[in-house]
Enzyme design. Structure first.
Site, PDB file in Angstrom:
ATOM      1  CG  HIS A 128     -11.550  -3.425   4.685  1.00 42.94           C
ATOM      2  ND1 HIS A 128     -10.512  -2.671   5.171  1.00 42.94           N
ATOM      3  CD2 HIS A 128     -11.078  -4.699   4.580  1.00 42.94           C
ATOM      4  CE1 HIS A 128      -9.457  -3.448   5.350  1.00 42.94           C
ATOM      5  NE2 HIS A 128      -9.767  -4.686   5.005  1.00 42.94           N
ATOM      6  CG  HIS A 133      -7.857  -5.956   0.662  1.00 44.52           C
ATOM      7  ND1 HIS A 133      -6.597  -6.248   1.129  1.00 44.52           N
ATOM      8  CD2 HIS A 133      -8.653  -5.870   1.761  1.00 44.52           C
ATOM      9  CE1 HIS A 133      -6.616  -6.336   2.445  1.00 44.52           C
ATOM     10  NE2 HIS A 133      -7.859  -6.106   2.860  1.00 44.52           N
ATOM     11  CD  GLU A 174      -6.286  -5.590   6.126  1.00 41.21           C
ATOM     12  OE1 GLU A 174      -6.655  -4.414   5.956  1.00 41.21           O
ATOM     13  OE2 GLU A 174      -6.973  -6.564   5.787  1.00 41.21           O
ATOM     14  CB  SER A 193     -10.963   1.012   3.204  1.00 42.50           C
ATOM     15  OG  SER A 193     -10.454   0.402   4.383  1.00 42.50           O
TER      16      SER A 193
END
Length: 288
Positions: A128, A133, A174, A193
């Site tokens: 993740h 990111h 997010e 993700s």
């Protein structure tokens, strides 16, 4: 961020909570799990994600050749936008998180999920954090937004408004969507993700998709245990950065302290509604 919450830096961590990634300790099975996750998302995402994400994957040389070494990854990233990736032992305190972002350091957990958690993990792991990111940190404008967010977080602590600013992170970094002509694309790390949410966020009739408004976002609660009931859609990374750096947040925080908060599925008369969702997914438990 990573798997365990600590109240103070654990043994072996620096005062800024960073730890060695200890890349050599990953097992062949853990590297293989990264490869499965990476290959699966790379087959799914190209038509769904903002092109800047795929460009970041390529230029940073992220691949299905095992979990990346943070030192090598940081060297490539730093040359592009001045950012680096640092390992931490778990979820870090707010002030530590904001300080790292304000200084262009992205904190990442160094553990990877188990095969049983392949489709859902509530706490962020290395896949993740790094796959989700880091590619957009190679994009100069988004990289600047992340630093501005960290600087804003340090200021928000003085106004007791962390919960409001956290919603901005949640609904952009997010779980954000971005306009792409007449279409929408994914960019939030929590979506890109996740195989299942990569499909749900764009294709399902259940969630609302609403034009981004900063104050509105900071008034809106969110789900941490399920797919989102509302996704906010930005026009561009440039617009997101401009709103962040040109906004005096102090008056907004003062207003928010006396105004109503909104539930995740709420739609307001002032919203730019792209999709009014059925909320069928969120309501499935109560309907049974």
């Amino acid at each position: 961020m990573a798997s365990h919450v600590h109240q103070m830096p654990p043994e072996g961590a620096s005062s800024d909570w960073t730890i060695p990634q200890n890349w050599s300790a990953y097992t062949p099975e853990e590297h293989a799990l990264w490869d499965v996750l990476f290959e699966r998302q790379c087959k799914l995402l190209p038509s769904r994600v903002t092109p800047a994400f795929m460009e970041g994957l390529d230029i940073l040389k992220l691949s299905d050749s095992g979990i990346p070494n943070f030192e090598d990854l940081s060297e490539r990233l730093h040359k592009l936008t001045g950012w680096q990736v640092v390992a931490v032992p778990g979820l870090v305190p707010d002030e530590v998180f904001f300080d790292h972002l304000a200084n262009r350091r992205f904190v990442a957990g160094n553990f990877i999920r188990t095969p049983e958690q392949i489709d859902y993990l509530q706490e962020p792991d290395v896949f993740h954090d790094v796959f989700g990111h880091v590619p957009l940190l190679a994009h100069p404008v988004f990289a600047d937004y992340m630093q501005a967010y960290g600087q804003g977080g340090l200021k928000a602590m003085k106004h007791n408004a962390i919960h409001n600013l956290s919603r901005l992170y949640w609904y952009t970094v997010e779980f954000g969507l971005i306009k792409d002509g007449d279409d929408m694309k994914l960019y939030g790390a929590g979506i890109v993700s996740s195989r299942t949410e990569s499909i749900f966020a764009l294709d399902d009739a259940s969630p609302n998709r609403i034009g981004f408004d900063m104050k509105r976002v900071m008034q809106t609660r969110y789900r941490i245990d399920d797919f989102q009931q509302t996704y906010f859609v930005i026009d561009s990374f440039e617009d997101l950065l401009t709103q962040t750096v040109e906004t005096d947040f102090a008056p907004i925080y003062a207003e928010l302290a006396t105004e109503a908060e909104y539930e995740p599925a709420d739609i307001l008369p002032t919203d730019r509604v792209y999709t009014q969702g059925t909320q069928a997914w969120a309501n499935r438990v109560t309907d049974n």
